[in-house]
Design a protein around this motif. Structure first.
Motif, PDB file in Angstrom:
ATOM      1  N   ALA A 149       0.834  -1.207   0.000  1.00  0.00           N
ATOM      2  CA  ALA A 149       0.000   0.000   0.000  1.00  0.00           C
ATOM      3  C   ALA A 149       0.866   1.253   0.000  1.00  0.00           C
ATOM      4  O   ALA A 149       0.589   2.212  -0.741  1.00  0.00           O
ATOM      5  CB  ALA A 149      -0.924  -0.010   1.222  1.00  0.00           C
ATOM      6  N   CYS A 150       1.906   1.253   0.810  1.00  0.00           N
ATOM      7  CA  CYS A 150       2.792   2.422   0.855  1.00  0.00           C
ATOM      8  C   CYS A 150       3.505   2.634  -0.473  1.00  0.00           C
ATOM      9  O   CYS A 150       3.664   3.776  -0.929  1.00  0.00           O
ATOM     10  CB  CYS A 150       3.823   2.247   1.977  1.00  0.00           C
ATOM     11  SG  CYS A 150       3.187   2.552   3.635  1.00  0.00           S
ATOM     12  N   PHE A 151       3.921   1.557  -1.107  1.00  0.00           N
ATOM     13  CA  PHE A 151       4.617   1.695  -2.387  1.00  0.00           C
ATOM     14  C   PHE A 151       3.696   2.318  -3.437  1.00  0.00           C
ATOM     15  O   PHE A 151       4.117   3.210  -4.190  1.00  0.00           O
ATOM     16  CB  PHE A 151       5.117   0.332  -2.860  1.00  0.00           C
ATOM     17  CG  PHE A 151       5.790   0.374  -4.199  1.00  0.00           C
ATOM     18  CD1 PHE A 151       7.055   0.930  -4.342  1.00  0.00           C
ATOM     19  CD2 PHE A 151       5.160  -0.130  -5.328  1.00  0.00           C
ATOM     20  CE1 PHE A 151       7.679   0.982  -5.580  1.00  0.00           C
ATOM     21  CE2 PHE A 151       5.765  -0.079  -6.567  1.00  0.00           C
ATOM     22  CZ  PHE A 151       7.037   0.474  -6.695  1.00  0.00           C
ATOM     23  N   VAL A 152       2.450   1.883  -3.477  1.00  0.00           N
ATOM     24  CA  VAL A 152       1.495   2.440  -4.442  1.00  0.00           C
ATOM     25  C   VAL A 152       1.234   3.915  -4.150  1.00  0.00           C
ATOM     26  O   VAL A 152       1.243   4.766  -5.054  1.00  0.00           O
ATOM     27  CB  VAL A 152       0.175   1.642  -4.412  1.00  0.00           C
ATOM     28  CG1 VAL A 152      -0.895   2.332  -5.257  1.00  0.00           C
ATOM     29  CG2 VAL A 152       0.407   0.219  -4.918  1.00  0.00           C
ATOM     30  N   LEU A 153       0.985   4.241  -2.871  1.00  0.00           N
ATOM     31  CA  LEU A 153       0.710   5.634  -2.494  1.00  0.00           C
ATOM     32  C   LEU A 153       1.914   6.531  -2.751  1.00  0.00           C
ATOM     33  O   LEU A 153       1.770   7.660  -3.250  1.00  0.00           O
ATOM     34  CB  LEU A 153       0.296   5.701  -1.028  1.00  0.00           C
ATOM     35  CG  LEU A 153      -1.040   5.041  -0.668  1.00  0.00           C
ATOM     36  CD1 LEU A 153      -1.242   5.047   0.848  1.00  0.00           C
ATOM     37  CD2 LEU A 153      -2.204   5.751  -1.352  1.00  0.00           C
ATOM     38  N   ASP A 154       3.108   6.032  -2.417  1.00  0.00           N
ATOM     39  CA  ASP A 154       4.311   6.845  -2.609  1.00  0.00           C
ATOM     40  C   ASP A 154       4.606   7.060  -4.090  1.00  0.00           C
ATOM     41  O   ASP A 154       5.068   8.136  -4.498  1.00  0.00           O
ATOM     42  CB  ASP A 154       5.510   6.182  -1.928  1.00  0.00           C
ATOM     43  CG  ASP A 154       5.388   6.173  -0.410  1.00  0.00           C
ATOM     44  OD1 ASP A 154       4.535   6.922   0.115  1.00  0.00           O
ATOM     45  OD2 ASP A 154       6.120   5.419   0.246  1.00  0.00           O
ATOM     46  N   SER A 155       4.336   6.056  -4.895  1.00  0.00           N
ATOM     47  CA  SER A 155       4.527   6.213  -6.342  1.00  0.00           C
ATOM     48  C   SER A 155       3.589   7.288  -6.897  1.00  0.00           C
ATOM     49  O   SER A 155       3.977   8.092  -7.753  1.00  0.00           O
ATOM     50  CB  SER A 155       4.280   4.876  -7.054  1.00  0.00           C
ATOM     51  OG  SER A 155       5.187   3.895  -6.606  1.00  0.00           O
TER      52      SER A 155
END
Length: 239
Positions: free
Chosen positions: A87-93
């Motif tokens: 989830a963090c990777f998607v949001l940060d991207s």
């Protein structure tokens, strides 16, 4: 059950230790980049409240991961951690896409989110590859079985593969030995039934160590049972 925090678990894993440092730097840069400008996020077509949600969601996941790793609960919490990291990777991207094209003051936030994206993708790879199993696999010796044109490795447990070397090194269990060291077990170990000198132990057991030379050490469990243990299954520390 009380949760015991022991930061030696973090210090023993250089990948997590280094990535935690990068995560903290990235989060600070992202936060500073969002705070640095007086311009409205919405003026650039960015959902302001959601952008602030992302930065604090990242903080919660970083702190939570630190707590899990330091309490040695990584294996039990693996599915939850993988979900939060993804989830963090998607949001940060998404945040990188927002900020990297904005005003120069917001580009710092974009750089911070790039750091965070790198950290979370590294954690996904490391946690997904089951680091403990990879480390334990290093304690096995490998032989090859030829099938057609391929060589398929077969694994022989360390206790069996080094049976002859133990005899050659003449590891003798002495009942009157002095135990000058303690060691914490890194993994579970089941003694070979072919060698009565080997000692069973469980992960995180604390063992007294007498002989700390070579591949096998003389050790004593908390219940007083003595025997020999493979040195790469324990982490030694002086009393």
């Amino acid at each position: 059950m009380a949760v015991i925090f022991d930061f030696t678990h973090l210090l023993e894993d250089p990948i997590f230790l280094g990535s935690f440092g990068l995560a903290i730097v990235g989060w600070i840069v992202a936060l500073a980049g969002q705070c640095a400008s007086n311009l409205s996020l919405r003026a650039f077509g960015v959902n302001g409240p959601f952008a602030w949600f992302i930065i604090f969601f990242n903080l919660a996941v970083i702190v939570g991961t630190l707590a899990v790793v330091s309490s040695n609960k990584t294996s039990q919490q693996r599915p939850a951690l993988m979900a939060f990291f993804a989830a963090c990777f998607v949001l940060d991207s998404q945040a990188v896409t927002w900020f990297i094209h904005l005003d120069s003051s917001y580009q710092a936030a974009g750089a911070g989110y790039i750091f965070l994206s790198i950290v979370f993708i590294v954690w996904i790879i490391v946690l997904g590859s089951d680091n403990q199993q990879r480390t334990k696999a290093a304690a096995y010796s490998s032989t090859g079985v030829i099938i057609g044109n391929n060589v398929t490795p077969t694994m022989i447990p360390l206790s069996q593969a080094t049976q002859s070397s133990v005899s050659q090194n003449q590891v003798v269990v002495s009942p009157n030995a002095e135990y000058a060291y303690k060691a914490r077990a890194l993994y579970d170990y089941a003694a070979s039934p072919e060698d009565p000198n080997e000692l069973n132990f469980n992960k995180d057991d604390v063992l007294d160590i007498a002989d700390n030379k070579g591949k096998w050490w003389q050790a004593r469990r908390a219940d007083g049972v003595i025997g020999i243990v493979p040195s790469n299954y324990v982490c030694k520390r002086k009393n």
